[in-house]
Design an enzyme around this catalytic site. Structure first.
Site, short mmCIF file in Angstrom:
data_model
loop_
_atom_site.label_atom_id
_atom_site.label_comp_id
_atom_site.label_asym_id
_atom_site.label_seq_id
_atom_site.Cartn_x
_atom_site.Cartn_y
_atom_site.Cartn_z
CE1 TYR A 1 -70.07 49.90 0.26
CE2 TYR A 1 -69.62 48.90 -1.86
CZ TYR A 1 -70.51 49.43 -0.96
OH TYR A 1 -71.86 49.47 -1.26
CE LYS B 1 -71.78 46.80 1.06
NZ LYS B 1 -73.05 46.75 1.79
N1 NAD Z 1 -75.91 53.60 -3.28
C1 NAD Z 1 -75.26 52.68 -3.98
O1 NAD Z 1 -74.74 52.94 -5.09
C2 NAD Z 1 -75.18 51.26 -3.47
C3 NAD Z 1 -74.84 50.25 -4.38
C4 NAD Z 1 -74.75 48.94 -3.94
C5 NAD Z 1 -74.99 48.63 -2.61
N2 NAD Z 1 -75.30 49.63 -1.74
C6 NAD Z 1 -75.55 49.23 -0.34
O2 NAD Z 1 -76.89 49.52 -0.04
C7 NAD Z 1 -77.03 49.71 1.37
C8 NAD Z 1 -77.85 50.96 1.62
O3 NAD Z 1 -77.14 52.07 1.11
P1 NAD Z 1 -77.83 53.35 0.47
O4 NAD Z 1 -77.17 53.58 -0.83
O5 NAD Z 1 -79.30 53.24 0.52
O6 NAD Z 1 -77.25 54.46 1.45
P2 NAD Z 1 -77.95 55.57 2.38
O7 NAD Z 1 -76.83 56.35 2.92
O8 NAD Z 1 -79.02 56.27 1.63
O9 NAD Z 1 -78.62 54.70 3.52
C9 NAD Z 1 -77.84 54.00 4.46
C10 NAD Z 1 -78.57 54.07 5.79
O10 NAD Z 1 -77.84 53.26 6.72
C11 NAD Z 1 -77.82 53.94 7.95
N3 NAD Z 1 -76.69 53.48 8.75
C12 NAD Z 1 -75.37 53.74 8.57
N4 NAD Z 1 -74.65 53.15 9.54
C13 NAD Z 1 -75.54 52.50 10.34
C14 NAD Z 1 -75.42 51.72 11.52
N5 NAD Z 1 -74.22 51.51 12.09
N6 NAD Z 1 -76.54 51.20 12.06
C15 NAD Z 1 -77.75 51.44 11.51
N7 NAD Z 1 -77.93 52.18 10.42
C16 NAD Z 1 -76.84 52.71 9.85
C17 NAD Z 1 -77.69 55.41 7.59
O11 NAD Z 1 -78.11 56.25 8.66
C18 NAD Z 1 -78.61 55.49 6.37
O12 NAD Z 1 -79.94 55.81 6.74
C19 NAD Z 1 -75.61 49.76 1.92
O13 NAD Z 1 -75.29 48.50 2.49
C20 NAD Z 1 -74.76 50.00 0.70
O14 NAD Z 1 -73.46 49.52 0.83
C21 NAD Z 1 -75.42 50.93 -2.14
#
Ligand code: NAD
Length: 283
Positions: free
Chosen positions: A153, A157
């Site tokens: 991860y 990132k």
């Molecule tokens: N939740 C956290 O704490 C956090 C913190 C920092 C960064 N992020 C980043 O934010 C972004 C969104 O994450 P989130 O927390 O909203 O998660 P989430 O699981 O709520 O949403 C992620 C979405 O991405 C979709 N997805 C997964 N693989 C995919 C693919 N191959 N093609 C298209 N869509 C796909 C999933 O179906 C889901 O709807 C990610 O890149 C994650 O790494 C999340």
């Protein structure tokens, strides 16, 4: 003088849920048409319906370069432009290096890195030709500071931060803006869906472990508001949340302190694993 931020056509990947859905809502609120693109076809359809007539759904696997290009080309042809491309889809990977195998690396690289490269490449071509546009890539706090116990991860990132900040420099003369979003922990389903979670996690949720680092999670809405305000202000890097600001600044201005914090995180994770193993053995 600051250029007004009035996007008319946007694509957000991973927009069926969490941060992506909230960014899509924020862009709709600013008057943009938004394509809610996600691997989860039903989720994308539901989210688009909830977001109203400016939103439409598309099924997309961001790891599929041809599919990403086709979507970007179709949306541009339909609306005559593409103002904002948010490469946000991502997955969570957790565990110590010795607990992970090729699957974890391949999946993280395919979705979290290739997925962003695919979106960037397709959108940049269109935006360069039109001489405008803004690309926002969702990285993470784990893209700014090393995050032990989630190496695939944090590797992907960090790469997304490097890709975004380097492209920003290349793209400026072409009229294209590039920003990268780096939130701390956000309350979304991602925290409960760690890909192929190692047994030591005691389930696929990382909530209990990350609460030790950040007791209160950000909301997707807070994160999205900061993201879109960051776009309007054309910020290069958009850290979100106290933990993100604190640790990023500590790493820049007091590296030994930051390194001690990071070491503490690795040690803490290993101790939790050992405790979980002892509990399992005594059952
Ligand atoms: N939740 C956290 O704490 C956090 C913190 C920092 C960064 N992020 C980043 O934010 C972004 C969104 O994450 P989130 O927390 O909203 O998660 P989430 O699981 O709520 O949403 C992620 C979405 O991405 C979709 N997805 C997964 N693989 C995919 C693919 N191959 N093609 C298209 N869509 C796909 C999933 O179906 C889901 O709807 C990610 O890149 C994650 O790494 C999340």
């Amino acid at each position: 003088m600051r250029k007004a931020f009035e996007p008319k056509v946007s694509i957000v990947t991973g927009a069926a849920s969490g941060i992506g859905r909230a960014i899509a809502a924020e862009l709709v609120a600013r008057g943009s048409r938004v394509v809610v693109a996600d691997l989860d076809a039903d989720g994308a359809t539901r989210a688009a319906a909830e977001l109203g007539p400016l939103a439409s759904a598309a099924t997309l696997d961001v790891a599929d370069a041809a599919a990403v290009t086709a979507l970007v080309q179709r949306v541009t042809a339909e609306h005559g432009r593409l103002d904002v491309m948010v490469n946000n889809a991502g997955i969570a990977i957790g565990g110590l290096l010795e607990e992970l195998d090729e699957r974890h690396w391949d999946k993280a690289l395919a979705v979290n890195l290739r997925g962003v490269i695919n979106g960037v490449t397709a959108a940049y071509e269109v935006m360069r030709a039109q001489g405008s546009g803004h690309i926002l890539n969702t990285a993470s706090l784990a893209g700014l500071i090393p995050a032990p116990a989630m190496l695939p991860y944090t590797t992907t990132k960090h790469a997304v931060v490097g890709l975004s900040t380097a492209l920003r420099a290349e793209a400026a003369s072409q009229g294209v803006r590039v920003s990268v979003l780096c939130p701390g922990f956000v309350d979304t389903p991602l925290l409960d869906d760690v890909y192929a979670a190692p047994a030591s996690f005691g389930g696929s949720s990382v909530r209990a472990r990350v609460r030790l680092l950040q007791p209160r999670f950000l909301t997707p809405e807070q994160t999205a508001k900061r993201a879109v305000d960051g776009l309007a202000a054309n910020k290069a890097v958009i850290p979100v949340g106290f933990l993100a600001h604190l640790t990023w600044r500590t790493l820049r201005y007091a590296p030994p302190v930051a390194r001690a914090m990071i070491q503490g995180q690795a040690t803490g994770h290993r101790r939790l694993n050992e405790r979980a193993a002892r509990r399992a053995a005594s059952r």
